[in-house]
Design an enzyme around this catalytic site. Structure first.
Site, PDB file in Angstrom:
ATOM      1  N   ASP A  20       0.816  -1.225   0.000  1.00 18.23           N
ATOM      2  CA  ASP A  20       0.000   0.000   0.000  1.00 18.23           C
ATOM      3  C   ASP A  20       0.848   1.273   0.000  1.00 18.23           C
ATOM      4  O   ASP A  20       0.368   2.331  -0.393  1.00 18.23           O
ATOM      5  CB  ASP A  20      -0.938   0.029   1.207  1.00 18.23           C
ATOM      6  CG  ASP A  20      -2.148  -0.869   1.033  1.00 18.23           C
ATOM      7  OD1 ASP A  20      -2.354  -1.408  -0.076  1.00 18.23           O
ATOM      8  OD2 ASP A  20      -2.902  -1.036   2.014  1.00 18.23           O
ATOM      9  N   ASP A  21       2.089   1.184   0.445  1.00 17.29           N
ATOM     10  CA  ASP A  21       2.976   2.354   0.477  1.00 17.29           C
ATOM     11  C   ASP A  21       3.520   2.721  -0.903  1.00 17.29           C
ATOM     12  O   ASP A  21       4.249   3.710  -1.034  1.00 17.29           O
ATOM     13  CB  ASP A  21       4.149   2.115   1.436  1.00 17.29           C
ATOM     14  CG  ASP A  21       3.701   1.987   2.874  1.00 17.29           C
ATOM     15  OD1 ASP A  21       2.613   2.501   3.225  1.00 17.29           O
ATOM     16  OD2 ASP A  21       4.442   1.360   3.664  1.00 17.29           O
ATOM     17  N   ASP A  40      -6.896  -1.442  -8.211  1.00 19.84           N
ATOM     18  CA  ASP A  40      -6.676  -2.843  -7.904  1.00 19.84           C
ATOM     19  C   ASP A  40      -5.971  -3.590  -9.028  1.00 19.84           C
ATOM     20  O   ASP A  40      -6.285  -4.738  -9.323  1.00 19.84           O
ATOM     21  CB  ASP A  40      -8.017  -3.503  -7.547  1.00 19.84           C
ATOM     22  CG  ASP A  40      -8.565  -2.960  -6.245  1.00 19.84           C
ATOM     23  OD1 ASP A  40      -8.438  -3.634  -5.226  1.00 19.84           O
ATOM     24  OD2 ASP A  40      -9.090  -1.828  -6.252  1.00 19.84           O
ATOM     25  N   ARG A 113     -14.984  -3.463   3.758  1.00 24.07           N
ATOM     26  CA  ARG A 113     -14.580  -2.336   2.912  1.00 24.07           C
ATOM     27  C   ARG A 113     -15.446  -1.109   3.210  1.00 24.07           C
ATOM     28  O   ARG A 113     -14.944   0.015   3.203  1.00 24.07           O
ATOM     29  CB  ARG A 113     -14.689  -2.717   1.436  1.00 24.07           C
ATOM     30  CG  ARG A 113     -14.360  -1.570   0.494  1.00 24.07           C
ATOM     31  CD  ARG A 113     -13.287  -1.913  -0.427  1.00 24.07           C
ATOM     32  NE  ARG A 113     -12.920  -0.764  -1.240  1.00 24.07           N
ATOM     33  CZ  ARG A 113     -11.751  -0.615  -1.786  1.00 24.07           C
ATOM     34  NH1 ARG A 113     -10.826  -1.534  -1.604  1.00 24.07           N
ATOM     35  NH2 ARG A 113     -11.459   0.434  -2.503  1.00 24.07           N
ATOM     36  N   VAL A 117     -12.074   4.092   5.448  1.00 28.95           N
ATOM     37  CA  VAL A 117     -12.056   5.404   4.805  1.00 28.95           C
ATOM     38  C   VAL A 117     -10.899   5.414   3.810  1.00 28.95           C
ATOM     39  O   VAL A 117      -9.754   5.173   4.187  1.00 28.95           O
ATOM     40  CB  VAL A 117     -11.880   6.531   5.849  1.00 28.95           C
ATOM     41  CG1 VAL A 117     -11.788   7.879   5.161  1.00 28.95           C
ATOM     42  CG2 VAL A 117     -13.026   6.503   6.856  1.00 28.95           C
ATOM     43  N   TYR A 118     -11.218   5.640   2.541  1.00 27.48           N
ATOM     44  CA  TYR A 118     -10.207   5.673   1.492  1.00 27.48           C
ATOM     45  C   TYR A 118     -10.073   7.080   0.940  1.00 27.48           C
ATOM     46  O   TYR A 118     -11.022   7.848   0.924  1.00 27.48           O
ATOM     47  CB  TYR A 118     -10.580   4.718   0.346  1.00 27.48           C
ATOM     48  CG  TYR A 118     -10.481   3.263   0.724  1.00 27.48           C
ATOM     49  CD1 TYR A 118      -9.262   2.612   0.660  1.00 27.48           C
ATOM     50  CD2 TYR A 118     -11.589   2.553   1.148  1.00 27.48           C
ATOM     51  CE1 TYR A 118      -9.150   1.275   1.013  1.00 27.48           C
ATOM     52  CE2 TYR A 118     -11.491   1.218   1.502  1.00 27.48           C
ATOM     53  CZ  TYR A 118     -10.272   0.582   1.432  1.00 27.48           C
ATOM     54  OH  TYR A 118     -10.161  -0.730   1.779  1.00 27.48           O
ATOM     55  N   LYS A 156     -11.794 -15.926  10.188  1.00 27.25           N
ATOM     56  CA  LYS A 156     -11.349 -16.294  11.541  1.00 27.25           C
ATOM     57  C   LYS A 156     -10.985 -15.029  12.307  1.00 27.25           C
ATOM     58  O   LYS A 156     -10.689 -13.987  11.724  1.00 27.25           O
ATOM     59  CB  LYS A 156     -10.117 -17.204  11.481  1.00 27.25           C
ATOM     60  CG  LYS A 156     -10.401 -18.614  11.040  1.00 27.25           C
ATOM     61  CD  LYS A 156      -9.134 -19.443  11.130  1.00 27.25           C
ATOM     62  CE  LYS A 156      -9.358 -20.888  10.764  1.00 27.25           C
ATOM     63  NZ  LYS A 156      -8.097 -21.660  10.849  1.00 27.25           N
ATOM     64  N   GLU A 158      -8.782 -12.354  14.476  1.00 28.13           N
ATOM     65  CA  GLU A 158      -7.396 -11.887  14.343  1.00 28.13           C
ATOM     66  C   GLU A 158      -6.465 -12.746  15.179  1.00 28.13           C
ATOM     67  O   GLU A 158      -5.361 -13.084  14.750  1.00 28.13           O
ATOM     68  CB  GLU A 158      -7.281 -10.423  14.779  1.00 28.13           C
ATOM     69  CG  GLU A 158      -7.892  -9.446  13.822  1.00 28.13           C
ATOM     70  CD  GLU A 158      -7.802  -8.001  14.313  1.00 28.13           C
ATOM     71  OE1 GLU A 158      -7.001  -7.712  15.229  1.00 28.13           O
ATOM     72  OE2 GLU A 158      -8.545  -7.162  13.772  1.00 28.13           O
TER      73      GLU A 158
END
Length: 177
Positions: A20-21, A40, A113, A117-118, A156, A158
């Site tokens: 993502d970076d 994507d 999703r 916040v995107y 499942k 975390e």
């Protein structure tokens, strides 16, 4: 990302590189026929820069390993590379010691999703018109992979996911002693 960060807290000498970076600026992201930004896809990411970051980490860790004699499991450097398109980028194929992929059903993925916040924010219909179809496309591409990928049930807890992967990594580290 949550699993990677949790593993980093519990594994000595552990670093993370997050895909993502390495997103390109929005001005460089293509738009499809429906007007959806194409985040994507591999072309939305600066994968060369990511590879450079990984290579720099590997070189620096290789030098620090050469300067130690002991080689205990605590001193083995661990790099977690996490992201949603890692297995679809061929130059990474030779780097993996262990590979994990979180699977998640449509309903749960859409629910999660919707809580995030995107920037830029998702436009109406983006999940069904772009995100989910791209997930399915990339999963199909992964079926051609010849090395072992451990598929994890993303529904499942975390804690359960952490325990499963952590125990597997500890066994892998013991083999490398």
């Amino acid at each position: 990302t949550t699993l990677a960060k949790n593993l980093q807290k519990h594994l000595p000498n552990c670093s993370i590189v997050s895909q993502d970076d390495f997103f390109k600026p929005e001005s460089e992201i293509e738009t499809d026929a429906n007007g959806f930004l194409q985040y994507d896809v591999l072309e939305a990411l600066n994968m060369e820069k990511m590879m450079s970051t990984i290579s720099c980490w590997m070189e620096s860790q290789g030098q620090s390993l050469a300067s130690t004699d002991s080689g205990s499991a605590e001193e083995i450097p661990i790099l977690i590379v996490e992201g949603f398109l890692l297995f679809n980028y061929k130059p990474l194929d030779t780097l993996w010691n262990r590979s994990y992929f979180l699977t998640i059903p449509y309903e749960e993925c859409k629910r999660r999703r919707s809580t995030r916040v995107y920037e830029p924010p998702d436009t109406p219909g983006y999940f069904d018109g772009h995100v989910w179809p791209m997930y399915l496309k990339h999963r199909r591409e992964m079926e051609k992979i010849t090395w072992e990928i451990v598929y994890l049930d993303g529904t499942k807890s975390e804690e359960d996911l952490f325990k499963e992967v952590y125990e597997d990594l500890i066994q892998e580290l013991a083999k490398q002693k």
